[in-house]
Design a protein around this motif. Structure first.
Motif, mmCIF file in Angstrom:
data_model
loop_
_atom_site.group_PDB
_atom_site.id
_atom_site.type_symbol
_atom_site.label_atom_id
_atom_site.label_comp_id
_atom_site.label_asym_id
_atom_site.label_seq_id
_atom_site.Cartn_x
_atom_site.Cartn_y
_atom_site.Cartn_z
ATOM 1 N N UNK A 74 0.629 4.375 11.472
ATOM 2 C CA UNK A 74 1.596 3.566 11.769
ATOM 3 C C UNK A 74 1.987 2.420 10.921
ATOM 4 N N UNK A 75 0.928 1.824 10.017
ATOM 5 C CA UNK A 75 1.039 1.012 8.925
ATOM 6 C C UNK A 75 1.444 1.480 7.708
ATOM 7 N N UNK A 76 1.605 2.623 7.562
ATOM 8 C CA UNK A 76 2.230 3.419 6.558
ATOM 9 C C UNK A 76 1.683 3.181 5.113
ATOM 10 N N UNK A 77 0.018 2.795 5.238
ATOM 11 C CA UNK A 77 -0.626 2.468 4.057
ATOM 12 C C UNK A 77 -0.618 3.181 2.896
ATOM 13 N N UNK A 78 -0.892 4.270 3.357
ATOM 14 C CA UNK A 78 -0.910 5.439 1.833
ATOM 15 C C UNK A 78 0.371 5.254 1.063
ATOM 16 N N UNK A 79 1.546 5.351 1.701
ATOM 17 C CA UNK A 79 3.065 5.233 1.303
ATOM 18 C C UNK A 79 3.254 4.094 0.383
ATOM 19 N N UNK A 80 2.720 2.815 1.230
ATOM 20 C CA UNK A 80 2.945 1.530 0.686
ATOM 21 C C UNK A 80 2.236 1.447 -0.886
ATOM 22 N N UNK A 81 0.861 1.819 -0.836
ATOM 23 C CA UNK A 81 0.045 1.673 -2.008
ATOM 24 C C UNK A 81 0.632 2.651 -3.023
ATOM 25 N N UNK A 82 1.016 4.007 -2.629
ATOM 26 C CA UNK A 82 1.459 4.776 -3.493
ATOM 27 C C UNK A 82 2.907 4.528 -4.122
ATOM 28 N N UNK A 83 3.545 3.705 -3.365
ATOM 29 C CA UNK A 83 4.974 3.201 -3.856
ATOM 30 C C UNK A 83 4.721 2.176 -5.538
ATOM 31 N N UNK A 84 3.470 1.776 -5.484
ATOM 32 C CA UNK A 84 3.343 1.127 -6.849
ATOM 33 C C UNK A 84 2.437 1.682 -7.771
ATOM 34 N N UNK A 85 2.314 3.146 -7.504
ATOM 35 C CA UNK A 85 1.749 4.179 -8.356
ATOM 36 C C UNK A 85 0.194 3.967 -8.350
ATOM 37 N N UNK A 86 -0.286 3.664 -7.275
ATOM 38 C CA UNK A 86 -1.858 3.367 -6.781
ATOM 39 C C UNK A 86 -2.332 4.799 -6.376
ATOM 40 N N UNK A 87 -3.621 4.827 -6.773
ATOM 41 C CA UNK A 87 -4.239 5.953 -6.277
ATOM 42 C C UNK A 87 -5.049 5.244 -5.014
ATOM 43 N N UNK A 88 -4.987 5.871 -3.834
ATOM 44 C CA UNK A 88 -5.812 5.168 -2.709
ATOM 45 C C UNK A 88 -6.433 6.271 -2.191
ATOM 46 N N UNK A 89 -7.891 5.832 -1.957
ATOM 47 C CA UNK A 89 -8.864 6.749 -1.420
ATOM 48 C C UNK A 89 -9.368 6.311 -0.182
#
Length: 195
Positions: A21-36
């Protein structure tokens, strides 16, 4: 299936719904981040404490990028509060974001996003901890951890890693034994134990 495992499975399913719902993985990925994903959801040990943990890395690290992601996250109407702590000069070398999400059933979820500098001594550490815990868990230790976690009142803050260490390393199997163990093993900040 064991009742405690069913409860954990239902709550973990809801956690994944919050993440979607919060789309968190896509949000961080949009700035080139690796999110684990790290912590109890990663290890399948999330139960009554609605807490979802992510460690985030960017190269280069830019504070403005972190704020831009959080500003977009805040647009979700279920995000009610966001706290920020700057620990760039501390041992951790990170930015801590804690977002609070109210679900449709009235429960509040804490989403911890730790944006870590590449020079931090903790780069990859908690990912490794989650992986090791997942590998050494047995049916018995998983159930013991979930029972102990479920028996701890929500308002009483206990770090999951303390429970994992007590159960996996010291054979603790119930809440009373855990409280005794905890009294004999006080925590001193960040716990770097790994099984």
């Amino acid at each position: 299936m064991n009742h405690i495992l069913e409860i954990a499975e239902q709550i973990q399913k809801k956690a994944w719904g919050v993440i979607d719902d919060i789309n968190i993985i896509e949000l961080w990925s949009s700035i080139g981040a690796t999110i684990n994903l790290v912590g109890s959801l990663k290890t399948g040990l999330l139960i009554n404490n609605r807490d979802i943990d992510f460690h985030i890395y960017t190269n280069p690290f830019r504070l403005a990028d972190s704020f831009s992601v959080i500003s977009r996250l805040a647009e979700n109407k279920r995000i009610k509060t966001i706290n920020y702590t700057n620990l760039l000069e501390a041992e951790d070398k990170c930015i801590e974001w804690h977002a609070f999400y109210d679900d449709q059933e009235g429960y509040s979820w804490q989403i911890d996003m730790i944006h870590i500098l590449n020079e931090s001594p903790y780069v990859g550490h908690f990912e490794n901890v989650a992986e090791r815990i997942s590998k050494v868990l047995t049916q018995e230790t998983r159930e013991a951890i979930l029972r102990i976690k479920n028996d701890i009142p929500i308002r009483k803050k206990v770090m999951g890693i303390q429970i994992y260490k007590a159960v996996i390393e010291n054979g603790i199997r119930d809440i009373d034994s855990f409280w005794q163990w905890k009294q004999q093993n006080p925590d001193g900040g960040i716990i770097t134990w790994i099984p």
